[in-house]
Design an enzyme around this catalytic site. Structure first.
Site, PDB file in Angstrom:
ATOM      1  N   THR A  70       6.002   5.545  -1.075  1.00 47.12           N
ATOM      2  CA  THR A  70       7.429   5.514  -0.773  1.00 47.12           C
ATOM      3  C   THR A  70       8.241   5.830  -2.026  1.00 47.12           C
ATOM      4  O   THR A  70       9.172   6.646  -1.998  1.00 47.12           O
ATOM      5  CB  THR A  70       7.811   4.131  -0.206  1.00 47.12           C
ATOM      6  OG1 THR A  70       7.053   3.913   0.982  1.00 47.12           O
ATOM      7  CG2 THR A  70       9.294   4.051   0.109  1.00 47.12           C
ATOM      8  N   CYS A 321       5.073   1.805  10.277  1.00 48.19           N
ATOM      9  CA  CYS A 321       6.480   1.674   9.904  1.00 48.19           C
ATOM     10  C   CYS A 321       7.393   1.753  11.111  1.00 48.19           C
ATOM     11  O   CYS A 321       8.419   1.106  11.170  1.00 48.19           O
ATOM     12  CB  CYS A 321       6.843   2.747   8.900  1.00 48.19           C
ATOM     13  SG  CYS A 321       5.528   3.022   7.712  1.00 48.19           S
TER      14      CYS A 321
HETATM   15  C1  LIG Z   1       1.636   5.334   3.908  1.00 54.08           C
HETATM   16  C2  LIG Z   1       2.497   6.539   3.803  1.00 54.08           C
HETATM   17  C3  LIG Z   1       3.648   6.535   3.007  1.00 54.08           C
HETATM   18  C4  LIG Z   1       4.090   5.316   2.253  1.00 54.08           C
HETATM   19  O1  LIG Z   1       3.229   4.993   1.190  1.00 54.08           O
HETATM   20  P1  LIG Z   1       3.263   3.505   0.575  1.00 54.08           P
HETATM   21  O2  LIG Z   1       2.336   3.577  -0.589  1.00 54.08           O
HETATM   22  O3  LIG Z   1       2.777   2.588   1.647  1.00 54.08           O
HETATM   23  O4  LIG Z   1       4.675   3.247   0.173  1.00 54.08           O
HETATM   24  C5  LIG Z   1       4.376   7.704   2.924  1.00 54.08           C
HETATM   25  N1  LIG Z   1       4.008   8.823   3.586  1.00 54.08           N
HETATM   26  C6  LIG Z   1       2.911   8.862   4.364  1.00 54.08           C
HETATM   27  C7  LIG Z   1       2.526  10.128   5.057  1.00 54.08           C
HETATM   28  C8  LIG Z   1       2.117   7.721   4.505  1.00 54.08           C
HETATM   29  O5  LIG Z   1       1.047   7.752   5.290  1.00 54.08           O
END
Ligand SMILES: *Cc1c(COP(=O)(O)O)cnc(C)c1O
Length: 389
Positions: A70, A321
């Site tokens: 993120t 999410c």
């Molecule tokens: C999991 C995910 C995120 C977020 O990553 P985090 O490390 O959990 O913040 C963003 N983009 C995609 C495609 C993801 O699968």
């Protein structure tokens, strides 16, 4: 339990955990300190940076360590938009919220964001990018592999189009790193996001690859760590674990891909054969090796997940999410799925710690559960389930 939600997070690898322990105990120095404790911590970070870089064929100096996927996505969007090189951003309708939400914020600040469309398989047509690209475009951001349906985009095509016009190209490769071979140089990528916990590393750590001739504004100011782009005392143990996870992923990449893909293919084949009225969603060929995404018509995906959990199987409807925001998957909407098709969707994502027995058990449980749920379905009359001639 059978864990089939590896797109949401993964089990930490034993060797990763072991590599972290010294930095949670006796090696607690601040990497900026001059004494031995500090120097050891600093060395450990630089070793990890090399391990992370090697997985995507980057130079270690091109790896900015962040708190996760993120933050990496936010960093590139905010860091580029702050540079005043144009007010248009091009992305797609099927990105993760960690791209879509910062884009919304940038629209409030006066940016124009164009969202490229997808076909029914979740594929974005590179020619749509050519039509959208203008001189005032400051960033193009197209995800590598989709977290819900697993579709892989033609990243080298998008990069080529951007490179020719000298427009920075970013890819959210969080689902793809460690699952498919990625060479940022060969692909022509300028920015790439990675997350540790999606590849058997600890949570709360990730990286943004920034090609050496690219420039962004810092997002977090302070003591000047991470090339002055992201201040704050480094999370040494997590960085070390992340590096180790990247090293393990790189050393086993080819074997892991064929192992996981084989399990996934068996799962898909059996589900499609043994359960009536089910479709595989996403692109059948251009997809992540660990992703299976189905629609069981006449079933509510959330009921399915609760039932699967009772049977000891961890699954998901799509992105973890979206569950918090309680809205229908924007990915499946963009792929023009009907309300019914979206409702009946289930994502099973495998990993290296799954085995053949688990796949067999999952299929037999699914068969029982889907039949039971369909017997209560209001759509029961509409589709004559189980009555395949
Ligand atoms: C999991 C995910 C995120 C977020 O990553 P985090 O490390 O959990 O913040 C963003 N983009 C995609 C495609 C993801 O699968």
């Amino acid at each position: 339990m059978i864990y089939l939600d590896n797109a949401a997070s993964t089990q930490i690898h034993e060797d990763v955990l072991n590599s972290m322990m010294p930095y949670l105990k006796e090696q607690y120095g601040n990497p900026s300190s001059i004494h031995r404790y500090g120097r050891l911590a600093h060395k450990a970070i630089e070793k990890a940076r090399k391990q992370i870089a090697a997985l995507i064929n980057a130079d270690p100096s091109e790896i900015l360590i962040t708190s996760g996927g993120t933050e990496s996505n936010n960093t590139v969007l905010k860091g580029i938009s702050g540079k005043n090189i144009g007010n248009k951003i091009i992305t797609s309708l099927i990105e993760h919220d960690a791209i879509l939400e910062p884009c919304k914020k940038l629209v409030e600040e006066g940016f124009i964001v164009d969202y490229l469309h997808v076909d029914h398989f979740g594929i974005i047509d590179p020619s749509e990018l050519i039509d959208c690209l203008t001189e005032d475009t400051c960033l193009v951001s197209i995800m590598f592999g989709n977290n819900e349906v697993g579709t892989i985009q033609q990243i080298s095509e998008f990069a080529k189009i951007c490179n020719a016009k000298k427009i920075p190209f970013h890819t959210d490769a969080i689902q793809a790193v460690g699952k498919v071979p990625i060479d940022v140089k060969a692909l022509g990528i300028d920015f790439l996001s990675i997350s540790s916990h999606k590849l058997h590393g600890p949570k709360g750590i990730g990286a943004l690859y920034i090609k050496n001739d690219m420039n962004i504004d810092p997002v977090i100011l302070g003591g000047g760590q991470e090339y002055g782009l992201r201040s704050g005392t480094e999370n040494v143990a997590n960085i070390v674990g992340f590096g180790k996870a990247c090293e393990i992923a790189r050393n086993n990449l080819i074997e892991n891909i064929s192992y996981v893909k084989n399990l996934r293919d068996i799962l898909v084949e059996k589900v499609l054969h043994e359960i009536p009225e089910v479709t595989l969603n996403g692109d059948p060929k251009s997809r992540l090796p660990n992703n299976a995404h189905f629609t069981f018509l006449g079933v509510n995906g959330e009921d399915l997940i609760i039932k699967l959990d009772e049977y000891g199987i961890a699954a998901s409807t799509g992105s973890a999410c979206s569950v918090n925001t309680q809205r229908a998957s924007h990915v499946l909407q963009a792929m023009k799925f009907s309300h019914e098709q979206i409702t009946g969707s289930l994502r099973l994502t495998l990993g290296v710690f799954n085995n053949h027995d688990e796949v067999e058990q999952t299929v037999s449980s699914l068969k029982i559960i889907v039949e039971e749920l369909r017997s209560f379905s209001p759509f029961k009359e509409k589709y004559s389930f189980g009555l395949k001639a």
